[in-house]
Structures are given as C-alpha cells and as structure tokens.
Design a protein around this motif. Structure first.
Motif, PDB file in Angstrom:
ATOM      1  N   MET A   1      10.894   0.182   1.864  1.00 27.79           N
ATOM      2  CA  MET A   1      11.020   0.907   3.131  1.00 27.79           C
ATOM      3  C   MET A   1      12.284   0.408   3.843  1.00 27.79           C
ATOM      4  O   MET A   1      12.533  -0.780   3.911  1.00 27.79           O
ATOM      5  CB  MET A   1       9.782   0.652   3.998  1.00 27.79           C
ATOM      6  CG  MET A   1       9.889   1.292   5.372  1.00 27.79           C
ATOM      7  SD  MET A   1       8.456   1.004   6.432  1.00 27.79           S
ATOM      8  CE  MET A   1       7.398   2.334   5.918  1.00 27.79           C
ATOM      9  N   SER A   2      13.054   1.314   4.375  1.00 27.40           N
ATOM     10  CA  SER A   2      14.262   0.918   5.095  1.00 27.40           C
ATOM     11  C   SER A   2      13.901   0.329   6.450  1.00 27.40           C
ATOM     12  O   SER A   2      12.820   0.576   7.002  1.00 27.40           O
ATOM     13  CB  SER A   2      15.190   2.119   5.282  1.00 27.40           C
ATOM     14  OG  SER A   2      14.728   2.942   6.345  1.00 27.40           O
ATOM     15  N   LEU A   3      14.827  -0.438   6.999  1.00 29.47           N
ATOM     16  CA  LEU A   3      14.627  -1.039   8.309  1.00 29.47           C
ATOM     17  C   LEU A   3      14.448   0.035   9.382  1.00 29.47           C
ATOM     18  O   LEU A   3      13.616  -0.097  10.271  1.00 29.47           O
ATOM     19  CB  LEU A   3      15.810  -1.956   8.628  1.00 29.47           C
ATOM     20  CG  LEU A   3      15.731  -2.782   9.894  1.00 29.47           C
ATOM     21  CD1 LEU A   3      14.474  -3.639   9.931  1.00 29.47           C
ATOM     22  CD2 LEU A   3      16.972  -3.652  10.021  1.00 29.47           C
ATOM     23  N   HIS A   4      15.203   1.124   9.276  1.00 32.47           N
ATOM     24  CA  HIS A   4      15.098   2.240  10.224  1.00 32.47           C
ATOM     25  C   HIS A   4      13.698   2.846  10.175  1.00 32.47           C
ATOM     26  O   HIS A   4      13.067   3.068  11.213  1.00 32.47           O
ATOM     27  CB  HIS A   4      16.175   3.281   9.903  1.00 32.47           C
ATOM     28  CG  HIS A   4      16.349   4.328  10.946  1.00 32.47           C
ATOM     29  ND1 HIS A   4      15.521   5.432  11.031  1.00 32.47           N
ATOM     30  CD2 HIS A   4      17.254   4.443  11.942  1.00 32.47           C
ATOM     31  CE1 HIS A   4      15.920   6.190  12.048  1.00 32.47           C
ATOM     32  NE2 HIS A   4      16.972   5.610  12.615  1.00 32.47           N
ATOM     33  N   ARG A   5      13.191   3.099   8.980  1.00 35.60           N
ATOM     34  CA  ARG A   5      11.838   3.663   8.827  1.00 35.60           C
ATOM     35  C   ARG A   5      10.781   2.689   9.325  1.00 35.60           C
ATOM     36  O   ARG A   5       9.796   3.091   9.939  1.00 35.60           O
ATOM     37  CB  ARG A   5      11.567   4.062   7.376  1.00 35.60           C
ATOM     38  CG  ARG A   5      12.212   5.371   6.980  1.00 35.60           C
ATOM     39  CD  ARG A   5      11.667   5.908   5.671  1.00 35.60           C
ATOM     40  NE  ARG A   5      11.735   4.968   4.568  1.00 35.60           N
ATOM     41  CZ  ARG A   5      12.772   4.823   3.751  1.00 35.60           C
ATOM     42  NH1 ARG A   5      13.854   5.563   3.905  1.00 35.60           N
ATOM     43  NH2 ARG A   5      12.732   3.952   2.766  1.00 35.60           N
ATOM     44  N   ASP A   6      10.976   1.388   9.051  1.00 33.68           N
ATOM     45  CA  ASP A   6      10.040   0.387   9.548  1.00 33.68           C
ATOM     46  C   ASP A   6       9.990   0.404  11.069  1.00 33.68           C
ATOM     47  O   ASP A   6       8.916   0.386  11.657  1.00 33.68           O
ATOM     48  CB  ASP A   6      10.423  -1.015   9.059  1.00 33.68           C
ATOM     49  CG  ASP A   6       9.534  -2.081   9.685  1.00 33.68           C
ATOM     50  OD1 ASP A   6       8.360  -2.194   9.268  1.00 33.68           O
ATOM     51  OD2 ASP A   6      10.001  -2.773  10.620  1.00 33.68           O
ATOM     52  N   ALA A   7      11.154   0.456  11.711  1.00 32.26           N
ATOM     53  CA  ALA A   7      11.201   0.483  13.180  1.00 32.26           C
ATOM     54  C   ALA A   7      10.475   1.713  13.716  1.00 32.26           C
ATOM     55  O   ALA A   7       9.702   1.611  14.683  1.00 32.26           O
ATOM     56  CB  ALA A   7      12.641   0.447  13.670  1.00 32.26           C
ATOM     57  N   ASP A  84      17.732  -7.421   6.107  1.00 33.07           N
ATOM     58  CA  ASP A  84      16.428  -7.319   6.754  1.00 33.07           C
ATOM     59  C   ASP A  84      15.717  -6.037   6.331  1.00 33.07           C
ATOM     60  O   ASP A  84      16.340  -4.983   6.211  1.00 33.07           O
ATOM     61  CB  ASP A  84      16.579  -7.321   8.280  1.00 33.07           C
ATOM     62  CG  ASP A  84      17.129  -8.632   8.819  1.00 33.07           C
ATOM     63  OD1 ASP A  84      16.767  -9.696   8.290  1.00 33.07           O
ATOM     64  OD2 ASP A  84      17.922  -8.576   9.782  1.00 33.07           O
ATOM     65  N   THR A  85      14.407  -6.149   6.137  1.00 28.65           N
ATOM     66  CA  THR A  85      13.622  -4.975   5.741  1.00 28.65           C
ATOM     67  C   THR A  85      12.588  -4.561   6.783  1.00 28.65           C
ATOM     68  O   THR A  85      11.989  -3.503   6.667  1.00 28.65           O
ATOM     69  CB  THR A  85      12.904  -5.224   4.399  1.00 28.65           C
ATOM     70  OG1 THR A  85      12.068  -6.378   4.535  1.00 28.65           O
ATOM     71  CG2 THR A  85      13.921  -5.438   3.269  1.00 28.65           C
ATOM     72  N   SER A  86      12.368  -5.419   7.794  1.00 28.12           N
ATOM     73  CA  SER A  86      11.409  -5.077   8.837  1.00 28.12           C
ATOM     74  C   SER A  86      11.809  -5.746  10.151  1.00 28.12           C
ATOM     75  O   SER A  86      12.507  -6.767  10.151  1.00 28.12           O
ATOM     76  CB  SER A  86       9.993  -5.515   8.443  1.00 28.12           C
ATOM     77  OG  SER A  86       9.883  -6.929   8.481  1.00 28.12           O
ATOM     78  N   LEU A  87      11.348  -5.171  11.256  1.00 23.46           N
ATOM     79  CA  LEU A  87      11.589  -5.788  12.569  1.00 23.46           C
ATOM     80  C   LEU A  87      10.943  -7.170  12.637  1.00 23.46           C
ATOM     81  O   LEU A  87      11.523  -8.105  13.204  1.00 23.46           O
ATOM     82  CB  LEU A  87      11.053  -4.900  13.678  1.00 23.46           C
ATOM     83  CG  LEU A  87      11.899  -3.698  14.041  1.00 23.46           C
ATOM     84  CD1 LEU A  87      11.139  -2.788  15.002  1.00 23.46           C
ATOM     85  CD2 LEU A  87      13.215  -4.126  14.647  1.00 23.46           C
ATOM     86  N   ALA A  88       9.762  -7.307  12.061  1.00 24.45           N
ATOM     87  CA  ALA A  88       9.094  -8.609  12.051  1.00 24.45           C
ATOM     88  C   ALA A  88       9.945  -9.642  11.310  1.00 24.45           C
ATOM     89  O   ALA A  88      10.051 -10.793  11.743  1.00 24.45           O
ATOM     90  CB  ALA A  88       7.707  -8.489  11.425  1.00 24.45           C
ATOM     91  N   GLN A  89      10.556  -9.233  10.223  1.00 25.76           N
ATOM     92  CA  GLN A  89      11.428 -10.138   9.467  1.00 25.76           C
ATOM     93  C   GLN A  89      12.639 -10.546  10.307  1.00 25.76           C
ATOM     94  O   GLN A  89      13.031 -11.707  10.307  1.00 25.76           O
ATOM     95  CB  GLN A  89      11.881  -9.483   8.165  1.00 25.76           C
ATOM     96  CG  GLN A  89      12.790 -10.369   7.331  1.00 25.76           C
ATOM     97  CD  GLN A  89      13.338  -9.671   6.099  1.00 25.76           C
ATOM     98  OE1 GLN A  89      13.191  -8.466   5.922  1.00 25.76           O
ATOM     99  NE2 GLN A  89      13.983 -10.432   5.247  1.00 25.76           N
ATOM    100  N   VAL A  90      13.216  -9.601  11.041  1.00 26.65           N
ATOM    101  CA  VAL A  90      14.348  -9.908  11.922  1.00 26.65           C
ATOM    102  C   VAL A  90      13.902 -10.934  12.963  1.00 26.65           C
ATOM    103  O   VAL A  90      14.595 -11.937  13.213  1.00 26.65           O
ATOM    104  CB  VAL A  90      14.886  -8.642  12.627  1.00 26.65           C
ATOM    105  CG1 VAL A  90      16.006  -8.993  13.608  1.00 26.65           C
ATOM    106  CG2 VAL A  90      15.376  -7.616  11.616  1.00 26.65           C
ATOM    107  N   ALA A  91      12.749 -10.698  13.574  1.00 27.86           N
ATOM    108  CA  ALA A  91      12.239 -11.593  14.612  1.00 27.86           C
ATOM    109  C   ALA A  91      12.041 -13.009  14.074  1.00 27.86           C
ATOM    110  O   ALA A  91      12.446 -13.990  14.711  1.00 27.86           O
ATOM    111  CB  ALA A  91      10.932 -11.041  15.177  1.00 27.86           C
TER     112      ALA A  91
END
Length: 181
Positions: A1-7, A84-91
C-alpha cells in the motif's frame, strides 16, 4: 500500500474527538484528493507530516525537543520519506530518530490532528500534522539529535509555556490511551 493510500485510509477511518478536528480531517482528505504529492515536502501548498508525543514508561512525563526553527518545546515529528509505507511508521521513525530512544512502543492512533503554518516554501506553506503517541521503555535515555537545540522530559501537566496547546493536548491524550504492551 502506498503512503498516500495509507493516509487516506487512516484519516477516513479515524473518528475525530472534536468538531475542529473533524473539520481538519475533512480538509486533510480533500488535500490528499487534490494533491497526489500531498505526502511529500515538495507539495508547496502543504503536506502531511507525523508527530509523536514520547511518554516515559510510567506515562508521567513527555519528552519534548526545543525546536530550532520554531523556538518552542514541541513533540518529535517531521516529514515523510520515500521509504515510509504508513503514517504510523513515519511517526515512529521520527520519534526514534529525534529522541535517540530505541524500543519505543507506538500507541494506537492517530490521537489528534493539527494544521500549522511553516516556511518550507516561502512565503509559507502548511504542515497537515497527524499526531501519535509512544511509550519509552523503562530507563530510556534521550540523546539530542542535530534537529534539536535541547531535549527534556517534562511532567505531562507541566509542559512549559514556551510550547503550544496542540502539544499539551497530544501529551494528555497519549497519557490516557492504553498501551498495547
């Protein structure tokens, strides 16, 4: 899943705790719809970022960084990266990099949303900030990174005045959320 789709998925599923944050959630989703590059710093009108309130193992204190550009005590956070693949991963990545603490446990989130003016693209643009919480392991020692003037633990109820209400709100919400460990 892309980061955009995850967001998009994260923000669609999130239930905002306040009317103001519901409006922000809708604005963030509209921004994602209108800007394929909304996750990247290059998106001049504004871009999504992730912030994390790092709490002590007993949740009595929050670790804040003295931000060199803002001149305020703020939680850890920053821009998305191509890996990064997810907002949680970025955090979690930003919190770990900026705190120097390995083994942080990310709490279920997001916990809050915030939108603030920044100067990534003069004269200004916006950070559309998706906010999380994390708990440090017992005995964790913070290490100041190059992205900080100082790094200190503060009691959650005694965050210094040289901060903002978004930081106070995030620290309180993170303290109140149950841990997954």
């Amino acid at each position: 899943m892309s980061l955009h789709r995850d967001a998009c998925a994260v923000l669609t599923a999130w239930t905002a705790p306040t009317r103001e944050e519901e409006l922000l959630r809708e604005q963030f989703l509209a921004h994602l719809h209108d800007h394929e590059d909304a996750m990247w710093r290059a998106c001049a009108p504004g871009h999504l970022t992730a912030t994390t309130a790092v709490l002590s193992h007993d949740r009595s204190q929050v670790l804040l960084t003295l931000h060199p550009k803002a001149g305020m005590w703020l939680p850890m956070g920053g821009h998305c990266e191509i890996t990064d693949t997810s907002l949680a991963q970025v955090a979690l990545r930003e919190a770990t990099e900026e705190s120097g603490i390995p083994g942080l446990v990310l709490l279920d989130g997001p916990l809050a949303l915030d939108r603030h003016k920044v100067w990534c693209h003069p004269p200004h643009s916006w950070h559309l900030d998706v906010e999380y919480g994390a708990v440090a392991p017992p005995g964790a020692e913070a290490v100041i990174s190059a992205e900080s003037l100082d790094l200190r633990w503060f009691p959650v109820e005694e965050i210094p005045e040289l901060s903002d209400e978004a930081t106070r709100r995030l620290a309180r919400r993170a303290r109140e959320l149950p841990s997954r460990v």
